[in-house]
Design an enzyme around this catalytic site. Structure first.
Site, PDB file in Angstrom:
ATOM      1  N   TYR A 133      -4.556  -5.315  -2.748  1.00 50.07           N
ATOM      2  CA  TYR A 133      -3.095  -4.935  -3.183  1.00 50.07           C
ATOM      3  C   TYR A 133      -3.152  -5.051  -1.565  1.00 50.07           C
ATOM      4  O   TYR A 133      -1.400  -5.488  -1.975  1.00 50.07           O
ATOM      5  CB  TYR A 133      -2.894  -4.083  -4.201  1.00 50.07           C
ATOM      6  CG  TYR A 133      -1.870  -3.534  -4.383  1.00 50.07           C
ATOM      7  CD1 TYR A 133      -1.261  -3.841  -5.136  1.00 50.07           C
ATOM      8  CD2 TYR A 133      -1.158  -2.067  -3.406  1.00 50.07           C
ATOM      9  CE1 TYR A 133       0.150  -3.614  -5.361  1.00 50.07           C
ATOM     10  CE2 TYR A 133       0.141  -2.117  -3.886  1.00 50.07           C
ATOM     11  CZ  TYR A 133       0.983  -1.946  -4.910  1.00 50.07           C
ATOM     12  OH  TYR A 133       2.141  -1.497  -5.193  1.00 50.07           O
ATOM     13  N   ASN A 162       3.759   7.889  -1.194  1.00 48.73           N
ATOM     14  CA  ASN A 162       3.711   8.395  -2.685  1.00 48.73           C
ATOM     15  C   ASN A 162       4.252   8.847  -3.140  1.00 48.73           C
ATOM     16  O   ASN A 162       5.072   9.811  -2.414  1.00 48.73           O
ATOM     17  CB  ASN A 162       2.399   9.522  -2.063  1.00 48.73           C
ATOM     18  CG  ASN A 162       0.529   8.656  -1.813  1.00 48.73           C
ATOM     19  OD1 ASN A 162       0.129   7.645  -1.953  1.00 48.73           O
ATOM     20  ND2 ASN A 162       0.202   9.653  -1.044  1.00 48.73           N
TER      21      ASN A 162
END
Length: 270
Positions: A133, A162
């Site tokens: 990814y 995040n």
């Protein structure tokens, strides 16, 4: 300005849609996966030709937690490379002058000095469990950088930390990419007795509400000369232990919390 938001139905894309819907003079162009397959270059080219957006924000991606990234790396690199290449190259060919590509903090080396700065990119090995990814996201970032350098288009990137917020998709028993029990933010267990088994007590994580990311993207969009890529976060972090205690107090959880050893797929979590 006609603005195309790729991935508008996801957590990030929906926040961007809410934010830019409030911007005066902005007409949003939105397509879901049934209307536009962004892994298909011909379909993307046809869309750009018909819709004629002036600008684009690329928030579309195939995403998943540690287990999914580690189990299906070929799919994660192939699909995300295709999305990045098709949307960025297609935008250039269609005459889009301004494009913002959204990446991920996982693009940085696994053992990058903390706090991570933009110059840490490509200075060391990536985290193995989400390397596929990350490579796809790095490729998208570099596409923007090189198209900007060679062709003079305002293509640039943002790397959020995040994220949490509305429209978060939580898959039970599937660790998130930030190595945090996905049931923790919504306080599963509530006031029940018993115990929760959690790991990573001393690991530190930085969190940003997705609406704040959308505000940051709106700010970046207004800059005449934004950097090629920039980190977006709060600049502060917490340990998973501290976060767990905050959530437990907020939801009234009275059970016992048991800290487990690091998992094999998260060797640096404590």
């Amino acid at each position: 300005m006609k603005l195309f938001i790729a991935g508008h139905s996801g957590m990030v894309g929906s926040a961007l849609t809410r934010r830019f819907a409030r911007e005066p003079g902005v007409e949003l162009i939105l397509r879901d996966v049934r209307e536009l397959d962004m892994t298909n270059q011909a379909a993307v080219d046809a869309f750009y030709s018909a819709a004629k957006p002036d600008a684009a924000i690329i928030a579309a991606a195939k995403v998943g937690g540690i287990h999914a990234n580690n189990t299906y790396p070929a799919e994660f690199i192939q699909i995300n490379l295709a999305i990045a290449l098709n949307t960025i190259h297609g935008a250039y060919r269609a005459g889009v002058k301004h494009l913002l590509f959204l990446g991920s903090s996982c693009i940085y080396p696994q053992l990058a000095p903390q706090p991570i700065v933009e110059d840490s990119l490509l200075t060391g090995p990536l985290e193995p469990t989400n390397e596929a990814y990350a490579i796809a996201k790095i490729a998208g970032l570099k596409l923007c950088q090189y198209y900007r350098r060679q062709y003079g288009v305002l293509f640039h990137s943002a790397m959020p930390t995040n994220l949490y917020g509305r429209a978060t998709t939580i898959i039970p028993k599937t660790p998130t990419c930030c190595r945090l029990d996905p049931t923790l933010p919504r306080g599963e267990g509530g006031r029940a007795a018993g115990s929760r088994r959690l790991g990573h007590r001393r690991a530190r994580r930085e969190f940003l509400h997705v609406d704040n990311l959308a505000d940051a993207c709106a700010f970046l969009f207004r800059l005449p000369h934004p950097p090629d890529w920039i980190n977006v976060g709060t600049g502060t972090d917490v340990t998973i232990k501290e976060l767990t205690e905050l959530v437990a107090a907020a939801v009234g959880y009275r059970g016992r919390i048991v800290w487990t050893p690091p998992s094999p797929t998260a060797p640096h979590a404590n």
